[in-house]
Motif scaffolding. Structure first.
Motif, PDB file in Angstrom:
ATOM      1  N   GLY A  92      24.078  75.441  74.196  1.00 34.65           N
ATOM      2  CA  GLY A  92      24.076  73.992  74.194  1.00 34.65           C
ATOM      3  C   GLY A  92      22.704  73.444  74.545  1.00 34.65           C
ATOM      4  N   GLU A 126      30.189  75.270  80.912  1.00 32.61           N
ATOM      5  CA  GLU A 126      29.164  75.860  80.047  1.00 32.61           C
ATOM      6  C   GLU A 126      28.458  77.007  80.769  1.00 32.61           C
ATOM      7  OE1 GLU A 126      25.995  73.647  77.224  1.00 32.61           O
ATOM      8  OE2 GLU A 126      25.633  73.367  79.371  1.00 32.61           O
ATOM      9  N   GLU A 130      35.086  75.441  73.378  1.00 36.35           N
ATOM     10  CA  GLU A 130      36.150  74.699  72.707  1.00 36.35           C
ATOM     11  C   GLU A 130      37.407  75.549  72.529  1.00 36.35           C
ATOM     12  OE1 GLU A 130      33.813  71.303  70.102  1.00 36.35           O
ATOM     13  OE2 GLU A 130      34.386  73.174  69.114  1.00 36.35           O
ATOM     14  N   ILE A 135      34.178  69.357  72.272  1.00 32.15           N
ATOM     15  CA  ILE A 135      33.169  68.977  73.271  1.00 32.15           C
ATOM     16  C   ILE A 135      33.282  67.491  73.628  1.00 32.15           C
ATOM     17  CG2 ILE A 135      30.702  68.854  73.783  1.00 32.15           C
ATOM     18  CD1 ILE A 135      31.845  71.707  73.706  1.00 32.15           C
ATOM     19  N   MET A 190      20.381  69.372  70.407  1.00 32.76           N
ATOM     20  CA  MET A 190      21.555  69.279  69.546  1.00 32.76           C
ATOM     21  C   MET A 190      21.114  68.940  68.124  1.00 32.76           C
ATOM     22  SD  MET A 190      22.926  65.515  70.777  1.00 32.76           S
ATOM     23  CE  MET A 190      22.334  65.557  72.464  1.00 32.76           C
ATOM     24  N   ASP A 218      28.472  81.437  69.876  1.00 34.60           N
ATOM     25  CA  ASP A 218      28.074  80.050  70.087  1.00 34.60           C
ATOM     26  C   ASP A 218      28.770  79.566  71.349  1.00 34.60           C
ATOM     27  OD1 ASP A 218      28.133  77.167  70.039  1.00 34.60           O
ATOM     28  OD2 ASP A 218      27.507  77.245  67.949  1.00 34.60           O
ATOM     29  N   THR A 219      28.008  79.211  72.379  1.00 40.57           N
ATOM     30  CA  THR A 219      28.616  78.848  73.655  1.00 40.57           C
ATOM     31  C   THR A 219      29.514  77.615  73.532  1.00 40.57           C
ATOM     32  OG1 THR A 219      26.636  77.575  74.306  1.00 40.57           O
ATOM     33  CG2 THR A 219      26.767  79.882  75.027  1.00 40.57           C
ATOM     34  N   ASP A 220      29.132  76.650  72.690  1.00 37.34           N
ATOM     35  CA  ASP A 220      29.979  75.477  72.497  1.00 37.34           C
ATOM     36  C   ASP A 220      31.300  75.863  71.833  1.00 37.34           C
ATOM     37  OD1 ASP A 220      28.182  73.785  73.661  1.00 37.34           O
ATOM     38  OD2 ASP A 220      27.455  72.891  71.795  1.00 37.34           O
ATOM     39  N   ASP A 221      31.242  76.738  70.843  1.00 38.68           N
ATOM     40  CA  ASP A 221      32.444  77.175  70.144  1.00 38.68           C
ATOM     41  C   ASP A 221      33.374  77.935  71.088  1.00 38.68           C
ATOM     42  OD1 ASP A 221      34.047  77.654  67.700  1.00 38.68           O
ATOM     43  OD2 ASP A 221      33.460  79.741  67.996  1.00 38.68           O
ATOM     44  N   ARG A 277      28.454  63.150  68.914  1.00 38.95           N
ATOM     45  CA  ARG A 277      27.882  63.821  70.086  1.00 38.95           C
ATOM     46  C   ARG A 277      27.943  62.875  71.287  1.00 38.95           C
ATOM     47  NH1 ARG A 277      25.230  68.969  68.138  1.00 38.95           N
ATOM     48  NH2 ARG A 277      25.469  68.746  65.909  1.00 38.95           N
TER      49      ARG A 277
END
Length: 291
Positions: free
Chosen positions: A178, A160, A137, A144, A109, A131-134, A215
């Motif tokens: 991530g 994820e 979300e 997150i 991160m 972006d997997t995090d985006d 985070r």
């Protein structure tokens, strides 16, 4: 783009929201489809029939774009005005050499995976950035940290993995993942369907970048010690990447992108497709290569 908001709920509801709401959120844009159609119009292909299907012959001269490593081509090293800039952006030449293969960026991160991946995709011109995090979300309507708080880390990792399972089916994508995604074997096997780039940054540098972070995994008494422990836990997986880019404190996004491009071009040189190796051997032996 489809958006949806859900009330914090049990783990099953989170995964169901992903299944229902994710697909349109990261599907390749119409702009990319237009670019691909244009490329198909200007580049002839060699098709063969087999078993009732048509397929593009990867060993034909038409299918092989013949693009070289710009960093090893003297004609591309300097522009006409004598400056040190390349005549052609190496990112533009990377796309045809990848031939649709996805790029997956892994690392801790705060290492800059998203910024670097987005910049590379923009410079390539024919690849989408994801972006997997985006995606996660947008699919859940939660951040997150909220997912960690309401559902727990295990549910987050399940979600994820579900996102990666959908994303990796696409081609011509630069994908930022991530930091802990690599720890599940099922995820690692999907990453290996493309080229994996590890952005390696010292924990001290990362902590300077993300001061005041929310985070979830760093909400401890000693965030730096936690960061180091996480990096050590994941190091073995990170170091299995196809390409490793060492990022120092003085390297900004642009310098990191340039380093990634050089390393990727060199990796492709060092790992040519099997058919290309056979073709080169046949030609060196004085044999005719029949397309």
């Amino acid at each position: 783009t489809m958006t949806m908001t859900i009330t914090p709920s049990p783990r099953l509801s989170l995964l169901l929201a992903l299944l229902v709401g994710t697909a349109l959120s990261f599907a390749p844009s119409s702009l990319t489809s237009i670019r691909q159609q244009h490329a198909a119009q200007i580049r002839p292909t060699s098709t063969l029939s087999a078993g009732g299907f048509e397929w593009e012959d990867p060993t034909s001269d038409q299918a092989d774009p013949g693009v070289e490593n710009p960093f090893k081509n003297p004609d591309l090293l300097k522009s006409d005005d004598g400056s040190d800039e390349l005549k052609v952006d190496p990112a533009r030449l990377l796309s045809p050499r990848l031939r649709g293969c996805n790029l997956y960026f892994i690392g801790m991160m705060g290492s800059g995976k998203s910024a670097v991946g987005d910049a590379i995709a923009r410079r390539m011109g024919t690849y989408n950035f994801l972006d997997t995090d985006d995606i996660l979300e947008r699919a859940t309507g939660m951040t997150i940290p909220q997912i960690f708080e309401t559902e727990g880390e295990e549910a987050f990792r399940d979600a994820e993995a579900q996102v990666l399972d959908s994303v990796h089916a696409h081609v011509r994508c630069v994908i930022s993942t991530g930091g802990g995604l690599v720890m599940r074997n099922q995820n690692w096997s999907k990453l290996q369907t493309g080229l994996v780039v590890y952005i390696n940054v010292d924990p001290e540098v990362i902590m300077q970048r993300i001061q005041g972070t929310d985070r979830p995994l760093l909400q401890t008494e000693n965030p730096l010690a936690t960061m180091k422990a996480l990096m050590e836990e994941r190091r073995e997986r990170y170091e299995q990447a196809d390409v490793t880019v060492e990022v120092t404190a003085d390297m900004d996004v642009e310098k990191t992108v340039d380093m990634c491009l050089r390393e990727l071009h060199d990796f492709i040189d060092d790992n040519p497709p099997a058919w290309k190796q056979a073709k080169a051997k046949a030609q060196s032996d004085g044999l005719d290569w029949v397309n």
